[in-house]
Design an enzyme around this catalytic site. Structure first.
Site, mmCIF file in Angstrom:
data_model
loop_
_atom_site.group_PDB
_atom_site.id
_atom_site.type_symbol
_atom_site.label_atom_id
_atom_site.label_comp_id
_atom_site.label_asym_id
_atom_site.label_seq_id
_atom_site.Cartn_x
_atom_site.Cartn_y
_atom_site.Cartn_z
ATOM 1 C CB CYS A 121 -0.950 0.030 1.333
ATOM 2 S SG CYS A 121 -2.213 1.326 0.924
ATOM 3 C CB CYS A 123 -1.876 4.770 3.667
ATOM 4 S SG CYS A 123 -1.691 3.224 4.347
ATOM 5 C CB CYS A 131 -4.416 3.750 0.042
ATOM 6 S SG CYS A 131 -4.920 3.427 1.688
ATOM 7 C CE LYS A 196 -7.593 -1.342 4.625
ATOM 8 N NZ LYS A 196 -6.151 -0.952 4.180
ATOM 9 N NE ARG A 206 -6.794 4.541 9.609
ATOM 10 C CZ ARG A 206 -8.034 4.859 9.166
ATOM 11 N NH1 ARG A 206 -8.629 5.724 9.770
ATOM 12 N NH2 ARG A 206 -8.807 4.143 8.312
ATOM 13 N NE ARG A 218 -6.384 5.726 4.494
ATOM 14 C CZ ARG A 218 -5.682 5.389 5.586
ATOM 15 N NH1 ARG A 218 -5.826 4.652 6.377
ATOM 16 N NH2 ARG A 218 -4.509 5.779 5.664
ATOM 17 C CD GLU A 234 -14.596 -4.227 -3.730
ATOM 18 O OE1 GLU A 234 -13.737 -4.718 -4.313
ATOM 19 O OE2 GLU A 234 -15.018 -3.018 -3.651
ATOM 20 C CE LYS A 249 -7.239 -3.598 8.059
ATOM 21 N NZ LYS A 249 -5.858 -2.916 7.589
ATOM 22 C CB SER A 275 -5.115 -1.989 15.720
ATOM 23 O OG SER A 275 -5.856 -1.197 14.853
#
Length: 325
Positions: A121, A123, A131, A196, A206, A218, A234, A249, A275
């Protein structure tokens, strides 16, 4: 009461050994991917304040962490890089001497048997935190694809076993597959962040990756949490474009999506135990509100039961220790 007819399900719960015999779902250290944050510099082991026991590692201190991962029986890691410099096009991401590329080479030299996955990625590498390429406040899809393909090829050259693109640009799997094949890496698989969501569970990551967007959010490229059928579309697109694994995710709030993606695709599915999910359990356990061991293993079991073949989790080392007994 003696004339009643009913099923005695408790017969199969009478002892630990019987429960083990009939257990339908198993988890082991082989199921886990251990995330690593690597940074430029020396003698750096920075604990992430919002993620207790998760660290940013400089390469000179990384070997001990990798040795422990291997000793615990965990067979794969995923790398997230925090570069020294950032710019508007994320050039550090596709620099052959970038932090992720250097970490890949170091790990593969020390433990060639360990599967090294490269998060792909921009980002963490862009000064705006998005991204992809940004123009007039808009994240541009197609020009970003070229940079993602360059990043994937650079990571594969460094020795990455699997490329894991996480950017959610349309066509990102097709672009990366083409780039890898053209560069002679047709055998390198793609572990796509196929599903995602634009989730509130990403905050601590982050902090760890220094990837907070400097403007906006995003939501124009990550998925709406309300959408189920879109997840199937997707995932199907990524399969058609050449994905070999499909990541969902976050995991815990999207177990229904994990099950549907698994049932409808038949592909290996990765649950990303993100996270925020990790941080909540850590905070509750530190306050004595939950039994960390029991709740973590139950949570990971739920992901496996929902259909995940693999679990990307910050609990990987602790869970591997607990499962060893």
């Amino acid at each position: 009461m003696k004339d009643l007819i009913f099923q005695r399900h408790r017969r199969l719960r009478q002892s630990g050994s019987i429960r083990n015999m009939v257990r339908e779902t198993q988890i082991s250290a082989h199921d886990f991917i251990h995330p690593l944050f690597v940074v430029e510099g020396e003698n750096i082991k920075n604990e992430i304040k919002s993620m207790p026991n998760v660290y940013q590692w400089s390469l000179d201190l990384l070997n001990d962490e990798i040795d422990e991962v291997v000793e615990l029986g965990i067979q794969s890691v995923i790398l997230f890089g925090v570069p020294k410099t950032k710019d508007e096009v994320g050039s550090s991401a596709y620099d052959d001497e970038g932090i992720v590329q250097k970490a890949i080479r170091q790990i593969k030299e020390r433990h060639p048997e360990l599967t090294v996955i490269a998060d792909t990625c921009l980002c963490q590498f862009t000064d705006h935190g998005h991204c992809g390429i940004v123009k007039e406040g808009k994240v541009l899809n197609d020009p970003t694809l070229d940079l993602l393909a360059q990043t994937a090829v650079s990571q594969a050259k460094a020795g990455a076993d699997i490329i894991a693109p996480s950017n959610m640009m349309d066509g990102f799997v097709a672009a990366i597959r083409h780039g890898l094949d053209q560069a002679g890496f047709e055998d390198v698989p793609i572990m796509s962040y196929a599903v995602k969501y634009a989730s509130a569970f990403y905050g601590p990551f982050r902090d760890a990756a220094h990837s907070t967007p400097q403007f906006g959010d995003r939501k124009t490229y990550q998925m709406d949490p309300a959408n189920r059928l879109e997840a199937i579309r997707e995932a199907q697109s990524d399969i058609e474009e050449g994905a070999d694994f499909l990541i969902v995710k976050p995991a815990l709030s999207y177990l229904d999506i994990i099950r549907e993606v698994k049932d409808l695709s038949g592909y290996p599915v990765v649950a990303y135990n993100v996270s925020g999910e990790y941080a909540m359990i850590k905070a509750a356990s530190e306050n004595g509100w939950v039994d960390e061991r029991e709740i973590v293993l139950e949570k990971l079991m739920s992901m496996k039961r929902a259909g995940a073949d693999i679990i990307l989790t910050y609990h990987a080392k602790d869970a591997a220790k607990w499962l060893k007994g």
